[in-house]
Every structure is written in C-alpha cells, then in structure tokens.
Design a protein around this motif. Structure first.
Motif, short mmCIF file in Angstrom:
data_model
loop_
_atom_site.label_atom_id
_atom_site.label_comp_id
_atom_site.label_asym_id
_atom_site.label_seq_id
_atom_site.Cartn_x
_atom_site.Cartn_y
_atom_site.Cartn_z
N GLY A 51 0.95 -1.17 0.03
CA GLY A 51 -0.01 -0.06 0.09
C GLY A 51 0.88 1.25 0.04
O GLY A 51 0.69 2.08 -0.81
N ASN A 52 1.71 1.40 0.68
CA ASN A 52 2.72 2.49 0.88
C ASN A 52 3.33 2.68 -0.42
O ASN A 52 3.45 3.93 -0.72
N ALA A 53 4.07 1.79 -0.82
CA ALA A 53 4.83 1.82 -2.08
C ALA A 53 3.96 2.17 -3.06
O ALA A 53 4.44 3.32 -4.03
N ARG A 54 2.82 1.91 -3.39
CA ARG A 54 2.10 2.34 -4.59
C ARG A 54 1.47 3.59 -4.36
O ARG A 54 1.28 4.37 -5.16
N MET A 58 2.23 6.71 -6.85
CA MET A 58 1.15 7.59 -7.29
C MET A 58 1.41 8.91 -7.21
O MET A 58 1.27 9.71 -7.97
N LEU A 59 1.80 9.42 -5.88
CA LEU A 59 2.12 10.71 -5.86
C LEU A 59 3.09 11.27 -6.41
O LEU A 59 3.32 12.56 -6.93
N SER A 172 4.77 -6.76 4.55
CA SER A 172 4.63 -5.24 4.98
C SER A 172 5.49 -4.39 5.28
O SER A 172 6.54 -4.54 6.23
N GLU A 173 5.47 -3.27 4.72
CA GLU A 173 6.64 -2.39 5.07
C GLU A 173 6.73 -1.83 6.34
O GLU A 173 7.85 -1.80 7.14
N VAL A 174 5.64 -1.46 6.93
CA VAL A 174 5.27 -1.30 8.41
C VAL A 174 5.86 -2.48 9.58
O VAL A 174 6.68 -2.25 10.40
#
Length: 225
Positions: A51-54, A58-59, A172-174
């Motif tokens: 989620g964070n990487a995507r 996007m940003l 998960s990155e976190v």
C-alpha cells in the motif's frame, strides 16, 4: 455459476476479459500521459506492491504531471480543469485498467483533490503548482514516513525483551520496519514465523530482509498451517 452474483463475493471487483486485462483501450491510450501508462504497467505486473509503495509511486507520478502541466488559456478555473483533465483520468486509469487502488492510495487521492479545491481561483498557476508540490511532499513525509515510524514505535513496545514469537503474513513495509527496529534498535530477542501464499510469495522478501538482519525466522506456506 456464470454471471450469477454470489453475495459472499459481491464486494470484489468483477474480472476483466482476458484480452483487455493487460491492454488499455486503444481509443484512450493515445490521450494518456506516458508517465500514467508506465506506472499503470508497474501496478499491473506487480512490480510495485504494498500500500505505501503504491501510494508513494502515485504521488510521485502526480508531482511529475504537475511539473509538466499547464492549464489551457481558455480555462476559466484551473482547479476544475486540473481535476477533470489530469487527476481523475489518471486515477481512473490506474484503478479500472490496471489494479484496484489501496486504501492509502484512496486517502492520498482525496487529500490531493481537496488541496486543489482549496486553492484560490485567482492564484497564479506557477504559485498553485508550487503549493501542490509542497503539499504532496508534506503528505509523504507526515502521513506515510512519520506515521510508519509512530506505528513501529507503538507496536514494537508490545514485543517482550526476550523470547517472543511473532507471526507475520506476506510482506508489509510497516511490519518489517517494526521488527527491524525491535531487533536492531531496541536489541530485543525474538523469532519470527513468516506465513506466505501463492501466487505472489511476498513472504520470501520478508524472510530475506529479516534473516539478513540476524532475526531467526521460520518460513511456512499458508496451506501448511
């Protein structure tokens, strides 16, 4: 079952046809910025996962688009033009042609739309663009990086100084940051069971990251539990 909808799966997006799943509509392809298509391909092929990487990707793509975008001279309100000509088409392309968006992507997109709507209509475009780029950078720092660190510190306190066994699924990155901080910064002694499943087998990355840091790990597939 055919086209009959089963209530258990009604929340899931309907599958696309095999011929159109990986290829954007030819009629619309030429009107899409190359940066949007490139990121969409990375989403489709799972070259960018998590989620964070995507959300970051996007940003970053939106920041690139803003740097090269200039509202039409006939535009009466650059905010409306920016929303309908740039933001919405890009987001819809990624989420309908490539892969459904993550929660973090949805939140970031809503934030960006609100930032555009809150701009003064009389603001010069160059100043508006600088403000939006600063807002994007602040969002990544505060809502993703700082939030991840805060979660890591809070959840890491739940791991005992010695002897705990932590069960994680996939990647998960976190969670990886949490475990690395607990082992390398807080010097806690624990072991991790990494549960994984096909087809992505993302847990292998978790296993490699944690093992490289010296954390004892056991790797099992979900169907073995």
């Amino acid at each position: 079952i055919g086209d009959k909808e089963v209530s258990l799966f009604s929340h899931l997006p309907k599958p696309k046809d095999a011929d159109t799943h990986l290829v954007p509509s030819p009629a619309n392809k030429n009107s899409i910025h190359p940066a949007i298509q490139t990121l969409g391909h990375l989403y489709q092929t799972h070259a960018i996962i998590g989620g964070n990487a995507r959300c970051r990707a996007m940003l970053q793509a939106f920041a690139l688009l803003l740097q090269t975008y200039t509202p039409p001279e006939t535009s009466r309100d650059f905010r409306h033009d920016l929303d309908h000509s740039l933001l919405k088409p890009a987001f819809q392309y990624w989420t309908t042609q490539c892969r459904p968006h993550s929660v973090s992507m949805g939140n970031a997109f809503s934030f960006l739309k609100l930032a555009v709507a809150n701009l003064s209509r009389d603001l010069a475009w160059d100043a508006a663009r600088d403000h939006l780029l600063e807002s994007i950078e602040a969002y990544v720092t505060e809502r993703i990086e700082f939030a991840g660190k805060a979660i890591s510190r809070h959840a890491g306190s739940k791991i005992a100084p010695c002897g705990d066994v932590v069960l994680v699924y996939g990647k998960s990155e976190v969670i990886n940051r949490l475990l690395l901080d607990a082992a390398l910064v807080d010097k806690k002694i624990f072991r991790v069971i990494v549960v994984d499943s096909r087809p992505m087998l993302e847990g292998r990355d978790t296993l490699e990251i944690l093992s490289r840091a010296g954390i004892p790990c056991t790797y099992v597939l979900l169907n073995a539990l």
